[in-house]
Design a protein around this motif. Structure first.
Motif, PDB file in Angstrom:
ATOM      1  N   ALA A 182     -49.053  19.817  31.417  1.00  0.00           N
ATOM      2  CA  ALA A 182     -48.130  20.943  32.050  1.00  0.00           C
ATOM      3  C   ALA A 182     -48.518  21.345  33.004  1.00  0.00           C
ATOM      4  CB  ALA A 182     -46.582  22.150  31.302  1.00  0.00           C
ATOM      5  N   ALA A 183     -49.301  21.950  32.959  1.00  0.00           N
ATOM      6  CA  ALA A 183     -50.173  23.156  33.982  1.00  0.00           C
ATOM      7  C   ALA A 183     -50.694  21.770  35.396  1.00  0.00           C
ATOM      8  CB  ALA A 183     -51.552  23.612  33.451  1.00  0.00           C
ATOM      9  N   ALA A 203     -42.622  30.709  40.626  1.00  0.00           N
ATOM     10  CA  ALA A 203     -42.152  31.598  39.523  1.00  0.00           C
ATOM     11  C   ALA A 203     -40.889  31.650  39.801  1.00  0.00           C
ATOM     12  CB  ALA A 203     -43.144  31.801  38.182  1.00  0.00           C
ATOM     13  N   CYS A 240     -48.172  29.058  40.077  1.00  0.00           N
ATOM     14  CA  CYS A 240     -47.218  29.005  39.481  1.00  0.00           C
ATOM     15  C   CYS A 240     -47.474  29.097  37.751  1.00  0.00           C
ATOM     16  CB  CYS A 240     -47.395  26.908  39.360  1.00  0.00           C
ATOM     17  SG  CYS A 240     -47.311  26.391  40.945  1.00  0.00           S
ATOM     18  N   SER A 241     -46.518  29.099  37.264  1.00  0.00           N
ATOM     19  CA  SER A 241     -46.466  29.612  35.642  1.00  0.00           C
ATOM     20  C   SER A 241     -46.209  28.071  34.591  1.00  0.00           C
ATOM     21  CB  SER A 241     -46.448  30.246  35.740  1.00  0.00           C
ATOM     22  OG  SER A 241     -46.182  31.119  34.218  1.00  0.00           O
ATOM     23  N   THR A 242     -46.727  27.839  33.441  1.00  0.00           N
ATOM     24  CA  THR A 242     -46.503  27.329  32.236  1.00  0.00           C
ATOM     25  C   THR A 242     -46.968  27.802  31.477  1.00  0.00           C
ATOM     26  OG1 THR A 242     -48.686  26.308  32.751  1.00  0.00           O
ATOM     27  CG2 THR A 242     -46.891  25.013  34.111  1.00  0.00           C
ATOM     28  N   ALA A 282     -47.286  20.827  36.930  1.00  0.00           N
ATOM     29  CA  ALA A 282     -46.943  22.355  38.215  1.00  0.00           C
ATOM     30  C   ALA A 282     -47.951  22.154  38.881  1.00  0.00           C
ATOM     31  CB  ALA A 282     -46.621  23.338  37.547  1.00  0.00           C
ATOM     32  N   ARG A 289     -51.909  30.097  32.674  1.00  0.00           N
ATOM     33  CA  ARG A 289     -51.384  29.514  31.203  1.00  0.00           C
ATOM     34  C   ARG A 289     -50.891  30.577  30.406  1.00  0.00           C
ATOM     35  NH1 ARG A 289     -55.506  25.372  30.461  1.00  0.00           N
ATOM     36  NH2 ARG A 289     -54.069  24.750  28.923  1.00  0.00           N
ATOM     37  N   VAL A 292     -52.170  27.779  38.506  1.00  0.00           N
ATOM     38  CA  VAL A 292     -51.449  27.986  37.822  1.00  0.00           C
ATOM     39  C   VAL A 292     -51.801  28.778  36.319  1.00  0.00           C
ATOM     40  CG1 VAL A 292     -50.019  26.531  35.695  1.00  0.00           C
ATOM     41  CG2 VAL A 292     -50.362  25.292  37.989  1.00  0.00           C
TER      42      VAL A 292
END
Length: 265
Positions: A175-176, A154, A167-169, A179, A195, A193
């Protein structure tokens, strides 16, 4: 607060630090990489921090906080320029709003050849916000092919060579998945990820895992993602399966949401 004690495991955490100034409130030490280092130490993992501060009061405050929490400062360097400062406003719901960010000397910090050699001697290297992070990963792989490397994607770009891409969503499942698929297709072995209130998702391209977020009375979300990363790494060093590591990360993140700052100060 110790969640896991990992015998002989050593983690190098590389990247940013900052002094978090809460508008109308207190001041804390923070930063993506620094938060991970301290949270790892709180879980019994031997951690060494590599990053830069200025020759000022803020830099001395950061160095003191690392030492008080037992984080190694072999890789902490003093550079010409100011220490990074972040001004934060916390909403009534506990969400953080970054009013001002001055990255100071962290904006130009890159580990030297000698520092990379020290990092390569660890069992795991985690990269926070770091200029030219992909170059550091490539050089670490050449120095120590067996080292495990993770990165907060991120705040730093690149996925190739990573054992774990964090990662970050938002809360959207699609969306996750996007990513995670993007990180895996670009070379990461495992994508994790976060969330927010919807929990966390992980995939290695063949299997996937999910974990719910834990209920918590949110005081401040600053550092929650960093705490999740530290909980996940500590669990994996203890040979916990991926789903259990997600759950460990969620527990550490929930604790962090219960107080101001990225770790108790």
């Amino acid at each position: 607060m110790v969640a896991a004690v990992v015998s002989n495991a050593r983690v190098a955490v590389v990247g940013d630090n900052t002094v978090d100034r809460y508008l109308g409130g207190p001041e804390y030490v923070g930063g993506n990489a620094l938060n991970v280092a301290v949270q790892l130490r709180l879980q019994g993992v031997t951690a060494t921090y590599f990053g830069a501060v200025g020759a000022d009061a803020d830099g001395r405050e950061i160095a003191g906080a690392l030492r008080r929490h037992g984080v190694g400062t072999t890789g902490l360097v003093t550079a010409d320029g100011p220490t990074a400062v972040t001004e934060i406003r916390v909403t009534p719901a506990g969400d953080r709003v970054f009013v001002r960010e001055d990255f100071g000397v962290t904006a130009d910090y890159r580990p030297s050849d000698a520092e990379l050699a020290l990092i390569a001697g660890h069992d795991w290297a985690h990269i926070g916000m770091l200029p030219r992070a992909a170059e550091a990963v490539t050089r670490l792989r050449a120095l120590a092919p067996g080292i495990r490397i993770s990165q907060d994607c991120a705040v730093s770009s690149g996925y190739a060579g990573l054992d774990v891409a964090f990662c970050s969503t938002g809360e959207d499942v699609a969306a996750a998945r996007r990513a995670a698929d993007g990180a895996l297709s670009a070379g990461a072995a495992l994508a994790v990820v976060t969330r927010g209130a919807a929990g966390a998702f992980a995939s290695d391209g063949r299997r996937s895992w999910r974990c719910a977020a834990l209920p918590v009375d949110v005081v401040d979300t600053t550092g929650a993602g960093d705490s999740f990363i530290a909980g996940f790494i500590a669990a994996r060093l203890a040979r916990t399966p991926v789903r259990g590591a997600l759950e460990a990360g969620a527990r550490v993140a929930a604790r962090t949401c219960g107080h101001l700052g990225g770790f108790p100060q």
